[in-house]
Design a protein around this motif. Structure first.
Motif, PDB file in Angstrom:
ATOM      1  N   ARG A  65       0.824  -1.211   0.000  1.00 58.98           N
ATOM      2  CA  ARG A  65       0.000   0.000   0.000  1.00 58.98           C
ATOM      3  C   ARG A  65       0.859   1.263   0.000  1.00 58.98           C
ATOM      4  N   ILE A  66       2.081   1.145   0.495  1.00 59.95           N
ATOM      5  CA  ILE A  66       2.961   2.302   0.570  1.00 59.95           C
ATOM      6  C   ILE A  66       3.616   2.604  -0.770  1.00 59.95           C
ATOM      7  N   ILE A  67       4.062   1.559  -1.476  1.00 62.96           N
ATOM      8  CA  ILE A  67       4.781   1.801  -2.736  1.00 62.96           C
ATOM      9  C   ILE A  67       3.991   1.334  -3.957  1.00 62.96           C
ATOM     10  N   ARG A  68       2.695   1.143  -3.778  1.00 59.32           N
ATOM     11  CA  ARG A  68       1.831   0.771  -4.893  1.00 59.32           C
ATOM     12  C   ARG A  68       2.309  -0.493  -5.594  1.00 59.32           C
ATOM     13  N   ALA A  69       2.456  -1.546  -4.814  1.00 67.69           N
ATOM     14  CA  ALA A  69       2.811  -2.857  -5.360  1.00 67.69           C
ATOM     15  C   ALA A  69       1.608  -3.778  -5.226  1.00 67.69           C
ATOM     16  N   GLY A  70       1.664  -4.899  -5.954  1.00 65.96           N
ATOM     17  CA  GLY A  70       0.565  -5.849  -5.885  1.00 65.96           C
ATOM     18  C   GLY A  70       0.667  -6.761  -4.668  1.00 65.96           C
ATOM     19  N   TRP A  71       1.903  -7.149  -4.324  1.00 64.00           N
ATOM     20  CA  TRP A  71       2.108  -8.032  -3.180  1.00 64.00           C
ATOM     21  C   TRP A  71       3.557  -7.965  -2.723  1.00 64.00           C
ATOM     22  N   ALA A  72       3.819  -8.567  -1.561  1.00 67.44           N
ATOM     23  CA  ALA A  72       5.170  -8.575  -1.008  1.00 67.44           C
ATOM     24  C   ALA A  72       5.393  -9.845  -0.205  1.00 67.44           C
ATOM     25  N   VAL A  73       6.633 -10.298  -0.172  1.00 69.00           N
ATOM     26  CA  VAL A  73       7.016 -11.431   0.666  1.00 69.00           C
ATOM     27  C   VAL A  73       8.359 -11.114   1.321  1.00 69.00           C
ATOM     28  N   VAL A  74       8.570 -11.686   2.505  1.00 70.34           N
ATOM     29  CA  VAL A  74       9.861 -11.616   3.169  1.00 70.34           C
ATOM     30  C   VAL A  74      10.511 -12.978   3.015  1.00 70.34           C
ATOM     31  N   VAL A  75      11.712 -13.006   2.472  1.00 70.27           N
ATOM     32  CA  VAL A  75      12.394 -14.271   2.191  1.00 70.27           C
ATOM     33  C   VAL A  75      13.763 -14.282   2.870  1.00 70.27           C
ATOM     34  N   GLU A  76      14.284 -15.493   3.043  1.00 67.77           N
ATOM     35  CA  GLU A  76      15.586 -15.648   3.682  1.00 67.77           C
ATOM     36  C   GLU A  76      16.380 -16.736   2.983  1.00 67.77           C
ATOM     37  N   HIS A  77      17.660 -16.488   2.829  1.00 63.89           N
ATOM     38  CA  HIS A  77      18.556 -17.461   2.198  1.00 63.89           C
ATOM     39  C   HIS A  77      18.906 -18.552   3.197  1.00 63.89           C
ATOM     40  N   SER A  78      18.847 -19.806   2.754  1.00 64.73           N
ATOM     41  CA  SER A  78      19.247 -20.933   3.599  1.00 64.73           C
ATOM     42  C   SER A  78      19.913 -21.978   2.725  1.00 64.73           C
ATOM     43  N   GLU A  79      20.630 -22.885   3.352  1.00 71.32           N
ATOM     44  CA  GLU A  79      21.345 -23.910   2.593  1.00 71.32           C
ATOM     45  C   GLU A  79      20.406 -24.821   1.802  1.00 71.32           C
ATOM     46  N   PRO A  80      19.296 -25.310   2.393  1.00 68.99           N
ATOM     47  CA  PRO A  80      18.397 -26.170   1.610  1.00 68.99           C
ATOM     48  C   PRO A  80      17.700 -25.439   0.478  1.00 68.99           C
ATOM     49  N   GLY A  81      17.507 -24.125   0.644  1.00 64.25           N
ATOM     50  CA  GLY A  81      16.790 -23.344  -0.368  1.00 64.25           C
ATOM     51  C   GLY A  81      16.191 -22.115   0.269  1.00 64.25           C
ATOM     52  N   ALA A  82      15.453 -21.346  -0.495  1.00 66.73           N
ATOM     53  CA  ALA A  82      14.868 -20.108   0.001  1.00 66.73           C
ATOM     54  C   ALA A  82      13.737 -20.400   0.976  1.00 66.73           C
ATOM     55  N   LEU A  83      13.654 -19.607   2.020  1.00 68.58           N
ATOM     56  CA  LEU A  83      12.573 -19.702   2.988  1.00 68.58           C
ATOM     57  C   LEU A  83      11.671 -18.491   2.867  1.00 68.58           C
ATOM     58  N   ARG A  84      10.367 -18.711   2.867  1.00 65.65           N
ATOM     59  CA  ARG A  84       9.415 -17.607   2.865  1.00 65.65           C
ATOM     60  C   ARG A  84       8.997 -17.372   4.317  1.00 65.65           C
ATOM     61  N   LEU A  85       9.364 -16.213   4.858  1.00 64.76           N
ATOM     62  CA  LEU A  85       9.101 -15.920   6.263  1.00 64.76           C
ATOM     63  C   LEU A  85       7.753 -15.247   6.484  1.00 64.76           C
ATOM     64  N   ALA A  86       7.289 -14.492   5.501  1.00 62.77           N
ATOM     65  CA  ALA A  86       6.005 -13.797   5.613  1.00 62.77           C
ATOM     66  C   ALA A  86       5.530 -13.417   4.223  1.00 62.77           C
ATOM     67  N   SER A  87       4.217 -13.293   4.070  1.00 65.36           N
ATOM     68  CA  SER A  87       3.627 -12.944   2.768  1.00 65.36           C
ATOM     69  C   SER A  87       2.434 -12.036   2.977  1.00 65.36           C
ATOM     70  N   SER A  88       2.195 -11.153   2.020  1.00 65.61           N
ATOM     71  CA  SER A  88       0.953 -10.386   2.034  1.00 65.61           C
ATOM     72  C   SER A  88      -0.176 -11.295   1.562  1.00 65.61           C
ATOM     73  N   SER A  89      -1.402 -10.909   1.846  1.00 63.45           N
ATOM     74  CA  SER A  89      -2.548 -11.747   1.504  1.00 63.45           C
ATOM     75  C   SER A  89      -2.687 -11.954   0.002  1.00 63.45           C
ATOM     76  N   ALA A  90      -2.195 -11.009  -0.806  1.00 63.69           N
ATOM     77  CA  ALA A  90      -2.322 -11.112  -2.259  1.00 63.69           C
ATOM     78  C   ALA A  90      -1.167 -11.868  -2.906  1.00 63.69           C
ATOM     79  N   ALA A  91      -0.160 -12.252  -2.129  1.00 58.96           N
ATOM     80  CA  ALA A  91       1.004 -12.934  -2.699  1.00 58.96           C
ATOM     81  C   ALA A  91       0.636 -14.309  -3.228  1.00 58.96           C
ATOM     82  N   PRO A  92       1.157 -14.691  -4.391  1.00 59.13           N
ATOM     83  CA  PRO A  92       0.863 -16.016  -4.938  1.00 59.13           C
ATOM     84  C   PRO A  92       1.472 -17.107  -4.059  1.00 59.13           C
ATOM     85  N   GLU A  93       0.841 -18.264  -4.069  1.00 54.86           N
ATOM     86  CA  GLU A  93       1.322 -19.379  -3.256  1.00 54.86           C
ATOM     87  C   GLU A  93       2.399 -20.189  -3.956  1.00 54.86           C
TER      88      GLU A  93
END
Length: 217
Positions: free
Chosen positions: A111-139
């Motif tokens: 809502r602040i930067i006029r985007a459709g969705w946002a996710v918080v991600v983190e780098h890990s050895e097995p692969g990327a981790l999704r830590l949080a998502s907006s309600s509109a973020a794709p699954e």
């Protein structure tokens, strides 16, 4: 219906007024205006407009570009009117509920930067981790984020191999910024555009930096 229309126009007195008048001829009501960027005698403005039911958004493009020197970068549906000074409110909300801070951040940033969705991600050895998502973020699972760790905010190439095909089909524009640590990032997306501008990415980085301090990330 409300639409976000991004226009490039000469940065001269009266031009924005002329655009507003032109949009009014097709029944468009301007709900908000945000100056995204100014440089080299040009301005990039985001206008949230409401048009009567049944009116095609193409009419907005035709009307705006009838003004000399004006080009429309993108038009897309937009839900609600954006308060462009909402950063402080969002920081206060995160500070009040730090345990849910990442979820609040992901939900509030679009809502602040006029985007459709946002996710918080983190780098890990097995692969990327999704830590949080907006309600509109794709699954759609994000299995690989080769741009992590990330040293500075940047616009990402949405055609790279790691980008899910469904995102590409929607013409999704992407930008990301570190969230406290290079291995953690805030990824924001605009399905269908418009492109992220340098000023928007800088604003995103500044805001993420404040939030990282609040969350001690």
């Amino acid at each position: 219906m409300s639409f976000l229309i991004r226009v490039q126009l000469p940065d001269t007195p009266g031009t924005l007024g002329a655009v507003a008048t032109a949009l009014g001829t097709v029944g468009a009501d301007i709900l908000s205006v945000d100056v995204v960027e100014r440089s080299g005698g040009l301005a990039i403005d985001d206008l949230v407009v409401e048009i009567p039911s049944g009116r095609l958004p193409d009419a907005l493009i035709t009307a705006a570009e009838s003004v000399d020197g004006v080009e429309v970068d993108a038009v897309r549906p937009y839900a609600g009117v954006l308060d462009t000074h909402r950063e402080l409110e969002l920081v206060e909300e995160i500070a009040a509920k730090p345990a849910a801070g990442l979820e609040i951040l992901a939900e509030g940033v679009p809502r602040i930067i006029r985007a459709g969705w946002a996710v918080v991600v983190e780098h890990s050895e097995p692969g990327a981790l999704r830590l949080a998502s907006s309600s509109a973020a794709p699954e759609t699972p994000i299995t690989d984020l080769p741009w992590l760790p990330l040293e500075r905010a940047t616009i990402l190439d949405a055609e790279e191999a790691w980008v899910p095909e469904t995102w590409k089909e929607l013409g999704t524009e992407l930008a990301a910024t570190p969230l406290g640590k290079p291995g953690k990032a805030l990824l924001v997306a605009r399905p269908g555009g418009p492109n992220f501008r340098a000023a928007e990415v800088a604003r995103l980085a500044h805001f993420a930096g404040i939030v990282a301090v609040v969350l001690d990330s």
